[in-house]
Scaffold this active site. Structure first.
Site, PDB file in Angstrom:
ATOM      1  CG  HIS A  66      -1.911  -1.137   1.221  1.00 37.23           C
ATOM      2  ND1 HIS A  66      -3.069  -1.174   0.481  1.00 37.23           N
ATOM      3  CD2 HIS A  66      -1.860  -2.320   1.885  1.00 37.23           C
ATOM      4  CE1 HIS A  66      -3.688  -2.327   0.702  1.00 37.23           C
ATOM      5  NE2 HIS A  66      -2.978  -3.032   1.553  1.00 37.23           N
ATOM      6  CG  ASN A 144      -7.505  -5.344   0.219  1.00 40.57           C
ATOM      7  OD1 ASN A 144      -6.834  -4.365   0.510  1.00 40.57           O
ATOM      8  ND2 ASN A 144      -7.108  -6.582   0.451  1.00 40.57           N
TER       9      ASN A 144
END
Length: 552
Positions: A66, A144
């Site tokens: 990320h 997600n």
């Protein structure tokens, strides 16, 4: 033809044995130690703790995963009801209780595998992390854009990310590495069918769904618990891109999704999502063909209908990208009263890993930074000092007493009951085992059959293109898996690679792989069995995509 499954189990295998850095042999690198096969993980999981804590420290200074992301601010507004019932029947969490109650939020969208300056048009899962600044302290809901994950046990997280990341010698991301790992990990099939379809490239962040992925619990005022899953549904609709669409975008700009989000907020077109929640009773549900604690599975909507509990609106962008995006820190262990953990093995592992990596990456006092502070709750702690400490106002009336218990003015424990005795009783011996019900292929096949024709075409094209760069043994094993996922999918991918069902029919199941009776029947008839009947089937993340073709 090589049987990949037998490579690591043959008696004459002369490869070096895996050890930890103390030189201890690792005899099970697949499962954490738990109380019973599906019970809670134990704290003395030395191999897991060493593995995950080292993994958290592999990169400086960007996030391990990320790394590329964008933060915005807004508010969450509660509906106060669970369908037609008051939400208080199921959770005492204060932010959900009153209709119209607003809670400030910070939201970070991100890509997972690419570095900090990588393309936002890459095929990659997207992070969807929300920090609620509640009156009881912060709540982080970290998920997600796809409803499932590659693995179901956090001990495998470093392995799956290593396979997806560039190799450590040439620093190239290689399909052969990715599918070498996935070919030995049947539980990844559901995620792969999603990731290599158009859902693997959202058109932008505003038109992207979000999923908590893991199973959590709600706790009411009486201490009663239920299992829940969280889903964010964009009011703007869901849009995705094909590989061709994404290539056209990437040719002009690497950060198109960040620009789109910032531009929309600045012009007053504030994006909005609705938070919907699925719920089931807090037990192991033997009537289901999957385990509700398995994050490679979704809960069918017809059995566990999602109900809206609130909406989120984003209406402000950061003043300082580094301070508010690079330093914003989330963790799955950041829960408030009325919300709790399940024994989901990925959730338990993530809860250690996230906070540990923030302490390493940002510093031990990362929670003193404004973007991470609890804004609406009083903070009082005996944790002191460490690098970059500056906030000394959280130590009670007598700051000299930095321990508990004390009768000389130190901090005391909170009085309200937390109902630590909750949920079903757990019986089991300490063990390292996967959960009993895996069923790795059924939902992946259902996902494939629910796609539109053009989505299936795109999925097959993407898989064939990636697998063409892999070794023959990996290709054969992946075709074998896809035939078990859905006959048509396996045949089409195999045709693109020049591999027939008859050529892989002799492959044996992977060592320790659990096949359902349906899977065994399908294995005996590879290439012959008809498609599954999916009449009336719905799944949580099956909102239709709108094909998003970008023109310049």
């Amino acid at each position: 033809m090589t049987d990949v499954a037998s490579a690591g189990t043959a008696a004459d295998d002369d490869r070096p044995e895996l050890t930890n850095r103390q030189g201890h042999a690792v005899y099970d690198n697949q499962n954490q130690r738990t109380v019973g096969a599906r019970g809670p993980a134990t704290l003395e999981n030395y191999q897991f703790l060493e593995k995950i804590s080292h993994f958290d420290r592999e990169r400086i200074p960007e996030r391990v995963v990320h790394a590329r992301g964008v933060t915005t601010y807004g508010y969450f507004e509660a509906y106060g009801k669970w369908g037609e019932e008051p939400v208080s029947r199921y959770t005492r969490a204060k932010l959900f209780q009153e209709a119209g109650k607003r809670t400030d939020v910070a939201v970070r969208f991100s890509t997972v595998i690419g570095g900090r300056d990588s393309s936002e048009a890459a095929r990659d899962p997207r992070g969807f992390a929300v920090k609620f600044y509640t009156e009881d302290g912060n709540w982080d809901l970290v998920g997600n854009n796809l409803g499932v994950f590659f693995i179901r046990d956090a001990i495998k997280f470093p392995d799956v990310i290593h396979a997806l990341k560039p190799d450590p010698v040439s620093h190239e991301q290689k399909p052969g590495r990715i599918f070498d790992f996935m070919s030995q990990t049947p539980e990844s099939m559901h995620m792969l069918v999603n990731l290599f379809s158009p859902r693997g490239i959202p058109s932008d962040y505003r038109h992207m769904q979000g999923f908590g992925v893991n199973t959590y619990k709600w706790v009411n005022a009486a201490g009663e618990t239920v299992l829940v899953k969280y889903h964010w549904m964009p009011k703007q609709g869901v849009r995705s891109m094909t590989a061709e669409d994404a290539a056209n975008v990437q040719a002009y700009e690497l950060g198109h999704a960040t620009k789109d989000l910032y531009d929309a907020i600045r012009r007053g077109d504030h994006p909005e999502w609705e938070l919907v929640v699925q719920m089931m009773s807090d037990d192991d549900h033997p009537e289901l063909d999957f385990d509700p604690l398995d994050d490679t599975k979704t809960w069918p909507e017809q059995d566990f209908p999602p109900k809206a509990v609130g909406r989120m609106v984003l209406d402000r962008v950061p003043d300082n990208y580094f301070a508010e995006n690079e330093q914003v820190s989330f963790g799955t262990g950041v829960l408030v009263d009325g919300l709790d953990f399940s024994d989901d093995k990925m959730l338990v592992g993530r809860t250690f890993s996230y906070s540990d990596t923030q302490r390493y990456r940002v510093g031990p006092n990362y929670l003193q930074l404004p973007v991470n502070q609890a804004k609406n709750a009083r903070v009082a702690t005996n944790q002191r000092d460490g690098m970059m400490a500056y906030d000394n106002g959280h130590h009670g009336e007598n700051p000299e007493v930095n321990y508990e218990p004390s009768i000389t003015g130190g901090l005391r424990e909170a009085r309200y009951p937390t109902h630590d005795e909750q949920g079903p009783e757990i019986h089991g011996r300490l063990t390292r085992k996967r959960i009993p019900r895996t069923n790795d292929y059924m939902q992946a096949g259902q996902r494939y059959l629910l796609m539109e024709d053009w989505e299936r075409d795109d999925l097959v094209t993407n898989l064939v293109q990636m697998l063409s760069a892999c070794d023959r043994a990996v290709q054969e094993r992946m075709v074998w898996h896809f035939l078990l996922v859905e006959n048509e999918l396996g045949c089409r991918v195999g045709d693109g690679l020049g591999i027939t069902p008859q050529e892989v029919k002799g492959l044996k199941p992977l060592a320790g792989q659990d096949l359902s009776d349906d899977d065994r029947e399908r294995l005996a008839r590879l290439g012959e069995n008809p498609p599954r009947d999916v009449e009336g089937l719905t799944m949580t993340h099956c909102v239709p995509d709108e094909r998003h073709v970008v023109t310049r």
